[in-house]
Every structure is written in structure tokens, then in C-alpha cells.
Design a protein around this motif. Structure first.
Motif, PDB file in Angstrom:
ATOM      1  N   ARG A 117       0.839  -1.206   0.000  1.00 20.27           N
ATOM      2  CA  ARG A 117       0.000   0.000   0.000  1.00 20.27           C
ATOM      3  C   ARG A 117       0.870   1.250   0.000  1.00 20.27           C
ATOM      4  N   ALA A 118       1.939   1.232   0.789  1.00 18.37           N
ATOM      5  CA  ALA A 118       2.857   2.369   0.821  1.00 18.37           C
ATOM      6  C   ALA A 118       3.549   2.533  -0.526  1.00 18.37           C
ATOM      7  N   MET A 119       3.945   1.421  -1.144  1.00 22.13           N
ATOM      8  CA  MET A 119       4.568   1.497  -2.478  1.00 22.13           C
ATOM      9  C   MET A 119       3.585   2.079  -3.488  1.00 22.13           C
ATOM     10  N   ASN A 120       2.348   1.625  -3.414  1.00 26.33           N
ATOM     11  CA  ASN A 120       1.310   2.130  -4.312  1.00 26.33           C
ATOM     12  C   ASN A 120       1.103   3.631  -4.101  1.00 26.33           C
ATOM     13  N   ASN A 121       0.952   4.041  -2.838  1.00 31.57           N
ATOM     14  CA  ASN A 121       0.708   5.454  -2.550  1.00 31.57           C
ATOM     15  C   ASN A 121       1.912   6.317  -2.907  1.00 31.57           C
ATOM     16  N   ARG A 122       3.102   5.750  -2.772  1.00 34.57           N
ATOM     17  CA  ARG A 122       4.313   6.459  -3.214  1.00 34.57           C
ATOM     18  C   ARG A 122       4.226   6.702  -4.721  1.00 34.57           C
ATOM     19  N   GLY A 123       3.768   5.687  -5.443  1.00 35.00           N
ATOM     20  CA  GLY A 123       3.575   5.841  -6.880  1.00 35.00           C
ATOM     21  C   GLY A 123       2.552   6.925  -7.204  1.00 35.00           C
ATOM     22  N   VAL A 124       1.478   6.973  -6.443  1.00 39.39           N
ATOM     23  CA  VAL A 124       0.469   8.016  -6.659  1.00 39.39           C
ATOM     24  C   VAL A 124       1.075   9.395  -6.420  1.00 39.39           C
ATOM     25  N   ALA A 125       1.833   9.532  -5.334  1.00 41.94           N
ATOM     26  CA  ALA A 125       2.469  10.826  -5.033  1.00 41.94           C
ATOM     27  C   ALA A 125       3.420  11.226  -6.158  1.00 41.94           C
TER      28      ALA A 125
END
Length: 155
Positions: free
Chosen positions: A107-115
Motif C-alpha cells: 500500500r505504501a509502495m502504491n501510494n508512493r507511486g500516486v504521489a
């Protein structure tokens, strides 16, 4: 012959329109929930797009002496909230903190991608989405973000 050409042209336009409609224009965050009441409140705030509340709850957990799993969730949700409010450096730092605590925090990797995507760094965002995909087991948000990135860069 003219009607065959017209039918083919209409079919091509229809399939292009359908493809364009199936492309998400914005990446999707992956909120993280735990049994902790404050994290649940933060998760709900993220889910509703209530960014100031999500930041408040996340900062409360991060500053406290809670369990590492709760801190991973708080950082992950903080990443989403900071990214949604345009604070991309804080978002990436929050996601990095979650990933440092748990190297498979998809989830953190995904949200990092979104950012990264929202900040304009599309190549790094795709790498983050791919890392999230490798760490997850076909999660909807990750797959949607990979499809969005492919669709956006293909067009």
C-alpha cells in the motif's frame, strides 16, 4: 462499399471511445486499516477524502509509542493524505518511512507511486506501481494504477 467503410469507421470510433472511457484519469490510493481505533478513524478519513483529519490522526499515531504495524499503516495513510493535498515531498517521505519499517508494504509502495504520479514524475511512479504489484497479490488499486499508467502513456 461506402456503407462498409462507414460501418468500419464507426466501429473504430466506438472502440476508441470505449477504451478512453475505461482509462482512469487519476491514480488510486490504497488506504491501510488496522484494529487500532485511531488508524481506523484515519482509514475512514482517507476513504472519504477528508485529508486534514487523515493527517491529524496519522501524525498522532506516528508521534506516539504504538506498535510498528500501526505506524506502518499511519505512514501509509499519511502518504495518501499529503499527496492528495499537494505536499508531495512529505508524502514520499511518509511512504518511505512505511517501506523502511516493512519492506513488503505494498500500500505504501502504491501510494508512493500516486504521489510521484501527481508530482509529475511518471517514470518513477510506474516503477513504484510495479514494486507494489510485485509485493502484493493482484490488489485492485495497484492493477488499476498500472492500467492507468499504461493507458495514459500509450495515448
Amino acid at each position: 462499399m461506402r456503407s462498409v467503410f462507414l460501418a468500419a469507421a464507426l466501429a473504430a470510433v466506438s472502440s476508441s471511445a470505449a477504451l478512453a472511457q475505461s482509462c482512469d484519469a487519476e491514480p488510486q490510493f490504497a488506504a491501510h486499516r488496522t484494529a487500532n481505533g485511531v488508524i481506523r478513524a484515519q482509514y475512514n478519513a482517507v476513504s472519504r477524502g477528508e485529508w486534514p483529519e487523515a493527517i491529524h490522526f496519522g501524525e498522532e499515531v506516528v508521534a506516539g509509542s504504538g506498535a510498528p504495524g500501526h505506524k506502518v499503516a499511519a505512514h501509509t495513510n499519511l502518504c495518501a493524505a499529503y499527496a492528495a493535498t499537494g505536499e508531495y515531498e512529505l508524502a514520499i517521505a511518509a511512504c518511505d518511512a512505511a517501506i523502511e519499517m516493512r519492506d513488503d508494504a505494498w500500500r505504501a509502495m502504491n501510494n508512493r507511486g500516486v504521489a510521484l504520479w501527481l508530482s509529475g514524475d511518471r517514470a518513477a511512479a510506474v516503477e513504484a506501481f510495479q514494486a507494489a504489484n510485485a509485493a502484493s497479490s493482484g490488489e485492485d488499486e495497484v492493477e488499476a494504477n498500472l492500467a492507468m499508467a499504461q493507458c495514459t502513456t500509450a495515448g
